[in-house]
Write an enzyme that holds these catalytic residues in place. Structure first.
Site, PDB file in Angstrom:
ATOM      1  N   LYS A   1     -10.565  49.107  30.555  1.00 26.94           N
ATOM      2  CA  LYS A   1      -9.744  48.719  29.428  1.00 26.94           C
ATOM      3  C   LYS A   1      -9.100  47.438  29.916  1.00 26.94           C
ATOM      4  O   LYS A   1      -9.060  47.088  31.085  1.00 26.94           O
ATOM      5  CB  LYS A   1      -8.567  49.640  29.086  1.00 26.94           C
ATOM      6  CG  LYS A   1      -7.583  49.390  28.039  1.00 26.94           C
ATOM      7  CD  LYS A   1      -8.535  50.307  26.588  1.00 26.94           C
ATOM      8  CE  LYS A   1      -8.027  49.921  25.383  1.00 26.94           C
ATOM      9  NZ  LYS A   1      -8.509  50.740  24.421  1.00 26.94           N
TER      10      LYS A   1
ATOM     11  N   GLY B   1      -1.744  59.688   6.841  1.00 31.46           N
ATOM     12  CA  GLY B   1      -2.257  58.313   6.958  1.00 31.46           C
ATOM     13  C   GLY B   1      -3.494  58.108   6.346  1.00 31.46           C
ATOM     14  O   GLY B   1      -4.581  58.748   6.862  1.00 31.46           O
TER      15      GLY B   1
ATOM     16  N   GLY C   1      -5.012  55.320   6.131  1.00 34.82           N
ATOM     17  CA  GLY C   1      -5.697  53.773   6.205  1.00 34.82           C
ATOM     18  C   GLY C   1      -7.022  53.937   6.238  1.00 34.82           C
ATOM     19  O   GLY C   1      -7.908  54.584   5.471  1.00 34.82           O
TER      20      GLY C   1
ATOM     21  N   VAL D   1      -9.381  54.942   8.381  1.00 35.29           N
ATOM     22  CA  VAL D   1     -10.067  56.149   8.645  1.00 35.29           C
ATOM     23  C   VAL D   1      -9.879  57.333   7.564  1.00 35.29           C
ATOM     24  O   VAL D   1     -10.485  58.119   7.054  1.00 35.29           O
ATOM     25  CB  VAL D   1      -9.717  56.950  10.146  1.00 35.29           C
ATOM     26  CG1 VAL D   1     -10.337  58.189  10.271  1.00 35.29           C
ATOM     27  CG2 VAL D   1     -10.085  55.888  11.326  1.00 35.29           C
TER      28      VAL D   1
HETATM   29  P1  NAD Z   1      -4.820  52.133   9.822  1.00 36.12           P
HETATM   30  O1  NAD Z   1      -3.891  51.253  10.502  1.00 36.12           O
HETATM   31  O2  NAD Z   1      -6.209  51.493   8.917  1.00 36.12           O
HETATM   32  O3  NAD Z   1      -4.350  53.362   9.074  1.00 36.12           O
HETATM   33  C1  NAD Z   1      -3.324  53.990   9.680  1.00 36.12           C
HETATM   34  C2  NAD Z   1      -2.335  54.194   8.242  1.00 36.12           C
HETATM   35  O4  NAD Z   1      -1.205  55.130   8.661  1.00 36.12           O
HETATM   36  C3  NAD Z   1      -1.910  53.210   7.414  1.00 36.12           C
HETATM   37  O5  NAD Z   1      -2.342  53.132   6.074  1.00 36.12           O
HETATM   38  C4  NAD Z   1      -0.295  53.368   7.662  1.00 36.12           C
HETATM   39  O6  NAD Z   1       0.575  52.767   6.472  1.00 36.12           O
HETATM   40  C5  NAD Z   1      -0.237  54.640   7.991  1.00 36.12           C
HETATM   41  N1  NAD Z   1       1.011  55.168   8.661  1.00 36.12           N
HETATM   42  C6  NAD Z   1       1.816  54.369   9.505  1.00 36.12           C
HETATM   43  N2  NAD Z   1       2.761  55.151   9.806  1.00 36.12           N
HETATM   44  C7  NAD Z   1       2.864  56.418   9.262  1.00 36.12           C
HETATM   45  C8  NAD Z   1       3.574  57.503   9.227  1.00 36.12           C
HETATM   46  N3  NAD Z   1       4.555  57.764   9.748  1.00 36.12           N
HETATM   47  N4  NAD Z   1       3.156  58.505   7.920  1.00 36.12           N
HETATM   48  C9  NAD Z   1       2.132  58.430   7.412  1.00 36.12           C
HETATM   49  N5  NAD Z   1       1.166  57.493   7.322  1.00 36.12           N
HETATM   50  C10 NAD Z   1       1.355  56.304   8.379  1.00 36.12           C
HETATM   51  O7  NAD Z   1      -5.450  52.886  11.346  1.00 36.12           O
HETATM   52  P2  NAD Z   1      -7.171  53.507  11.303  1.00 36.12           P
HETATM   53  O8  NAD Z   1      -8.142  52.647  11.676  1.00 36.12           O
HETATM   54  O9  NAD Z   1      -7.281  54.252  10.245  1.00 36.12           O
HETATM   55  O10 NAD Z   1      -6.760  54.580  12.419  1.00 36.12           O
HETATM   56  C11 NAD Z   1      -5.720  55.647  12.373  1.00 36.12           C
HETATM   57  C12 NAD Z   1      -5.642  56.376  13.768  1.00 36.12           C
HETATM   58  O11 NAD Z   1      -6.962  56.740  14.068  1.00 36.12           O
HETATM   59  C13 NAD Z   1      -5.120  55.472  14.831  1.00 36.12           C
HETATM   60  O12 NAD Z   1      -4.359  56.440  15.447  1.00 36.12           O
HETATM   61  C14 NAD Z   1      -6.127  54.866  15.467  1.00 36.12           C
HETATM   62  O13 NAD Z   1      -5.711  54.592  16.670  1.00 36.12           O
HETATM   63  C15 NAD Z   1      -7.084  56.187  15.521  1.00 36.12           C
HETATM   64  N6  NAD Z   1      -8.745  55.904  15.737  1.00 36.12           N
HETATM   65  C16 NAD Z   1      -9.214  54.911  14.841  1.00 36.12           C
HETATM   66  C17 NAD Z   1     -10.409  54.628  14.918  1.00 36.12           C
HETATM   67  C18 NAD Z   1     -11.339  53.719  14.054  1.00 36.12           C
HETATM   68  O14 NAD Z   1     -12.304  53.919  13.910  1.00 36.12           O
HETATM   69  N7  NAD Z   1     -10.575  53.092  13.201  1.00 36.12           N
HETATM   70  C19 NAD Z   1     -11.301  55.298  15.971  1.00 36.12           C
HETATM   71  C20 NAD Z   1     -10.370  56.040  16.900  1.00 36.12           C
HETATM   72  C21 NAD Z   1      -9.221  56.521  16.613  1.00 36.12           C
END
Ligand code: NAD
Length: 368
Positions: free
Chosen positions: A79, A179, A181, A183
């Site tokens: 990292k 959440g 977002g 994913v």
């Molecule tokens: P993102 O930022 O697109 O979505 C996260 C969502 O969570 C947002 O819509 C945000 O408004 C919402 N959120 C924030 N605080 C909240 C709360 N208290 N209650 C409810 N919703 C809340 O992120 P993402 O890419 O969808 O990733 C989501 C999670 O998965 C993260 O923890 C990320 O580290 C993990 N992750 C993502 C990927 C990927 O491919 N994107 C891969 C591995 C892990």
């Protein structure tokens, strides 16, 4: 504590990069290259102190070793962090300097995007080194990993359902998605359209909630209540640290399975879930789709191959649940054991000397 004390006997290499004219201050931590070159994102963040940055990069690098090992990849864990506020100090000059420094590591560390960096930044870094993934599709990149991550979580949920109810289908199951977002949105789509599950969502972003209601007609819950919903599966897909002392007694699910990183506030919360009879899909196993997808770039990105590899998440979780039952440990502990044992077994195989070498140098030579 001194830097060497912090490394203990675990970390292979920690490199500090410094280029005052561009303002670059970066730390790369290589935890393990036993299974292959270390891969992990670059976090660009205004850390409160250098100590905090070092602590973070060490912790995250170690996590990548376990994640790659459990995902069955021939990759180690590493990292990087760049110290400073990306909004203020991120420039082409700084990123390209960083890329040149990465290049000096000769492929022992391969970078990717993380908090504070994005695909455009990876494209800039690519101008100085090929040891970078998550670049634009025109440069051989794999694009947004979120749909693939969601697909892996979806398959992982099926393994959880088998473990909890000895059933293969998610049909009719109530899933609470925290959440929606990148994913979460794709996960809800799979749950509603493919599995015919019943879904309730929450998000602090009202537009994100409105989008899933419009597209999939799901129910909604208050953000601070979603974990306490009456449901079969709770899927944390927002923040980490959601499984903790105050939330565990409020859970009304049989399964916790979502994409969020570091869902357990502390390791012992894995034991607490097991004691409560809740099947927990260890986060770094079920959310490995993004890593598997990005790792595919190293062989020349092939979406179908990446998707096929993501299916291993289902099998891996089944095996982890088996280990947990067999050894009377939590699934979180079983995942660590599974990953650690794979590093031991496959690492030993890789000790054999092979004429001409067999590995990444050759693959890269082929792919330019
Ligand atoms: P993102 O930022 O697109 O979505 C996260 C969502 O969570 C947002 O819509 C945000 O408004 C919402 N959120 C924030 N605080 C909240 C709360 N208290 N209650 C409810 N919703 C809340 O992120 P993402 O890419 O969808 O990733 C989501 C999670 O998965 C993260 O923890 C990320 O580290 C993990 N992750 C993502 C990927 C990927 O491919 N994107 C891969 C591995 C892990």
């Amino acid at each position: 504590m001194s830097v060497f004390d912090q490394l203990g006997d675990e970390y292979e290499e920690v490199v500090f990069f410094h280029d005052p004219p561009s303002g670059l201050r970066a730390i790369v931590a290589i935890h393990s290259t036993t299974l292959g070159p270390s891969l992990g994102g670059t976090r660009f963040y205004p850390f409160a102190s250098e100590d905090e940055a070092l602590l973070d990069v060490l912790r995250l690098a170690r996590g990548m070793t376990y994640k790659a090992a459990a995902a069955g990849l021939d990759l180690g864990g590493g990292k990087a962090v760049i110290l400073g506020d990306p909004k203020r100090i991120k420039t082409e000059e700084l990123l390209r300097t960083y890329g040149r420094f990465i290049d000096t590591l000769g492929g022992r560390y391969i970078t990717a995007e993380d908090i504070g960096t994005n695909r455009d930044d990876m494209d800039v870094i690519r101008r100085e080194t090929r040891y970078v993934t998550g670049v634009s599709p025109e440069l051989g990149g794999s694009g947004d990993p979120s749909p693939v991550t969601a697909y892996g979580v979806f398959l992982g949920m099926k393994a959880c359902v088998e473990e909890a109810w000895q059933e293969h289908s998610l049909e009719g199951r109530r899933v609470a998605v925290q959440g929606v977002g990148k994913v979460g949105y794709h996960l809800v789509k799979l749950l509603v359209e493919e599995a015919k599950a019943s879904v309730v969502v929450s998000d602090v972003d009202v537009d994100a909630v409105a989008r899933v209601i419009r597209d999939f007609g799901v129910d909604t819950a208050e953000p601070d209540k979603i974990h306490a919903q009456e449901c079969d599966i709770y899927a944390p897909c927002a923040l980490g640290g959601v499984i903790r002392d105050d939330t565990i007694p409020e859970l009304k699910c049989r399964v916790v399975a979502g994409s969020a990183n570091n869902q357990l506030e502390r390791p012992e919360h894995g034991e607490a879930l097991a004691a409560a009879g809740i099947v927990y899909a260890p986060d770094y196993v079920i959310n490995a789709g993004g890593l598997i997808n990005v790792a595919d770039e190293l062989q020349g990105y092939h979406p179908e191959r990446a998707k096929a590899r993501v299916q291993s998440i289902y099998r891996t979780l089944r095996e982890i649940f088996h280990i947990a039952r067999d050894r009377h440990v939590s699934t979180a502990a079983a995942a660590d054991a599974f990953a650690g044992e794979r590093i031991g077994r496959i690492g030993r195989v890789r000790l054999y000397w092979v004429p001409g070498g067999r590995g990444w140098a050759k693959i890269w030579a082929r792919n330019g």
